[in-house]
Design a protein around this motif. Structure first.
Motif, short mmCIF file in Angstrom:
data_model
loop_
_atom_site.label_atom_id
_atom_site.label_comp_id
_atom_site.label_asym_id
_atom_site.label_seq_id
_atom_site.Cartn_x
_atom_site.Cartn_y
_atom_site.Cartn_z
N LYS A 277 0.79 -0.94 -0.23
CA LYS A 277 -0.19 0.04 0.14
C LYS A 277 0.80 1.32 -0.06
N GLY A 278 2.10 1.15 -0.11
CA GLY A 278 2.95 2.37 0.00
C GLY A 278 4.04 2.27 0.74
N VAL A 279 4.52 3.45 1.27
CA VAL A 279 5.79 3.72 2.19
C VAL A 279 5.27 4.09 3.35
N TYR A 280 5.37 3.57 4.35
CA TYR A 280 4.89 4.26 6.06
C TYR A 280 6.31 4.45 6.91
N LEU A 281 5.99 5.30 7.56
CA LEU A 281 7.00 5.79 8.39
C LEU A 281 6.99 4.83 9.61
N LEU A 282 7.85 3.93 10.40
CA LEU A 282 7.76 3.43 11.67
C LEU A 282 8.15 4.20 12.69
N GLU A 283 9.28 4.74 12.54
CA GLU A 283 9.89 5.45 13.67
C GLU A 283 10.81 6.64 13.22
N TYR A 284 11.17 7.41 14.34
CA TYR A 284 12.37 8.33 13.85
C TYR A 284 13.43 8.03 15.09
N ASN A 285 14.61 8.24 14.41
CA ASN A 285 15.76 8.09 15.41
C ASN A 285 16.45 9.30 15.53
N VAL A 286 16.86 10.12 16.21
CA VAL A 286 17.69 11.43 16.07
C VAL A 286 19.13 11.32 16.27
N ARG A 287 19.68 10.15 15.96
CA ARG A 287 21.14 9.92 15.82
C ARG A 287 21.52 8.70 14.63
N MET A 288 22.70 8.69 14.39
CA MET A 288 23.00 7.61 13.62
C MET A 288 22.57 6.23 14.27
N GLY A 289 21.98 5.33 13.27
CA GLY A 289 21.74 3.85 13.63
C GLY A 289 22.83 3.08 14.09
N ASP A 290 22.98 2.09 14.91
CA ASP A 290 23.97 1.14 14.85
C ASP A 290 23.44 -0.43 14.98
N PRO A 291 23.69 -1.12 13.93
CA PRO A 291 24.79 -0.98 12.95
C PRO A 291 24.68 -0.26 11.70
N GLU A 292 23.56 0.21 11.35
CA GLU A 292 23.75 0.93 10.03
C GLU A 292 24.83 2.10 9.65
N THR A 293 25.29 2.59 10.79
CA THR A 293 26.47 3.63 10.63
C THR A 293 27.74 2.67 10.05
N GLN A 294 27.95 1.63 10.52
CA GLN A 294 29.01 0.80 10.28
C GLN A 294 29.04 0.39 8.61
N ALA A 295 27.87 0.34 8.21
CA ALA A 295 27.91 0.03 6.86
C ALA A 295 27.61 1.26 5.83
N VAL A 296 27.20 2.39 6.27
CA VAL A 296 26.79 3.44 5.32
C VAL A 296 28.21 4.31 5.36
N LEU A 297 28.80 4.53 6.51
CA LEU A 297 29.82 5.50 6.39
C LEU A 297 31.02 5.08 5.42
#
Length: 422
Positions: A277-297
């Motif tokens: 049905k489309g794209v929904y927002l689950l949540e906000y975080n107000v900082r870099m994710g862990d471990p997303e940062t380790q893959a993205v940077l």
């Protein structure tokens, strides 16, 4: 420049590693840091966590820039304190940090600004919450209102699981106050994506997409964790999906930030669900994710320090980010029994054989040896021209690492329907 990084996880290690690439950075202090940051180029750990003490340290050492890693000090108001003392800091104000600090505040914000999100109800009374379970369609999602280290979301397949979750949060108080208020939310079926972004309060620039693997066991089974591994980019985030995200979620969020007059200069993390049905927002975080940062940077070609300084100077509208034409795979090794009960104090062996980048999450340096000190211990990150190549490199490396009770998922990056699927 002297930089202070607040935090002690793999995210902070990755940030320290990335900003050390900037030639203008002479010294990086990590407070309190970990065994990985202790060995990182230009880095020194300082055993300080109290906000007032961090202010004193930043003044004494003439720190040019402070970067806040975890959510807790942001929610406590570290940015406000530093700004009151004329210290340059990257992160949202205490008011803006409520977007992560309170699930109820965030959901109400989404509703107010027309951001597509799951239907929800809010409860402070346990009996009313239990009564609501009789009217629900299952599965249902129950969330602790406050900070719960990424573990405050419980998916309940039936009423009995719902009762158990509510009792754990509101009666047993397993999250020490964070679950005394709860959100009961419609379950959305689809694929999750993490989109880290940077904002100066006037512009939001999204980073390359990623996909976290939250549950502890292969096949997305078992309890939620802080994150067991990440791939980037997320193969489900097509141009069409990203356009929809920008139009329906990112722009509306920016509008809300402006309307609420938030002092928001920092990272904003969008956790989204891609559904039929489309794209929904689950949540906000107000900082870099862990471990997303380790893959993205590691995929970021642009200079991260310059990017942060442009945000502080409210100059993001003139910035264009550059990314490597690569795929990243991050595999996280954890202690046996994580995320419930685990032992620590074990020597980590085989690190000298690792060929790709390793980021420490929960390990201390003792007499030149890394000793496990947390549930999530370390992550290995590898890049490849394809996701298959990145996965192969990461798994080849993590197989060389050993400590008593080591465990890691074997299926990071294996997703049905992905063009990269093995």
């Amino acid at each position: 420049m002297k930089v202070l990084i607040v935090g002690s996880g793999g995210r902070e290690h990755a940030i320290a590693w990335k900003i050390s690439e900037n030639s203008s950075i002479d010294k990086i202090y990590c407070a309190p840091g970990n065994g990985g940051t202790a060995n990182e180029n230009k880095c020194e750990n300082v055993n300080i966590e109290n906000i007032d003490e961090l202010v004193v340290f930043a003044k004494k050492e003439c720190i040019d820039l402070t970067i806040v890693g975890p959510e807790a000090p942001l929610v406590e108001g570290i940015v406000d304190k530093f700004k009151e003392n004329n210290l340059k800091i990257f992160g949202p104000s205490k008011k803006a940090a409520e977007l992560e600090g309170s699930k109820i505040y965030a959901k109400d914000f989404m509703k107010k600004y027309g951001i597509k999100t799951a239907e929800y109800a809010v409860f402070e009374d346990r009996k009313k919450a239990l009564d609501y379970l009789t009217k629900c369609s299952y599965p249902v999602v129950i969330k602790a209102d406050g900070l719960a280290a990424g573990k405050g979301v419980i998916i309940c397949e039936n009423k009995f699981e719902g009762i158990e979750a509510i009792n754990k949060l509101m009666l047993e108080d397993i999250f020490k106050g964070a679950g005394l208020k709860i959100v009961i939310e419609e379950f959305l079926e689809g694929v999750e994506a993490s989109i880290l972004s940077i904002t100066d309060g006037e512009t939001i620039i999204p980073f390359i997409s990623s996909e976290d693997h939250k549950q502890v066991l292969d096949g997305d089974k078992g309890p939620n964790t802080g994150g067991m591994g990440v791939v980037a980019p997320n193969c489900y985030c097509s141009d069409e999906i990203l356009d929809q995200f920008k139009k329906d979620i990112l722009k509306a969020t920016l509008n809300g930030i402006k309307e609420e007059k938030m002092d928001y200069i920092g990272t904003i993390f969008f956790g989204i669900m891609i559904t039929k049905k489309g794209v929904y927002l689950l949540e906000y975080n107000v900082r870099m994710g862990d471990p997303e940062t380790q893959a993205v940077l590691p995929l970021m070609e642009s200079d991260y320090v310059e990017l942060i300084l442009n945000a502080i100077d409210k100059n993001l509208s003139n910035v264009k980010l550059k990314w490597k034409e690569k795929n990243a795979c991050c595999v996280t090794a954890v202690s046996k029994g994580y995320p419930i009960k685990y032992e620590k104090g074990f020597t980590i062996k085989g690190l000298d054989k690792v060929e790709n980048k390793m980021f420490v999450s929960g390990a201390e340096l003792q007499e030149d040896k890394l000793i496990t000190s947390g549930g999530r211990v370390l992550s290995v990150v590898a890049l490849g021209d394809t996701l298959e190549e990145a996965r192969e490199k990461a798994y080849d490396d993590i197989a060389k690492v050993n400590f008593e009770g080591i465990y890691y998922r074997k299926d990071i990056g294996k997703r049905k329907g992905c063009v990269h699927e093995n």
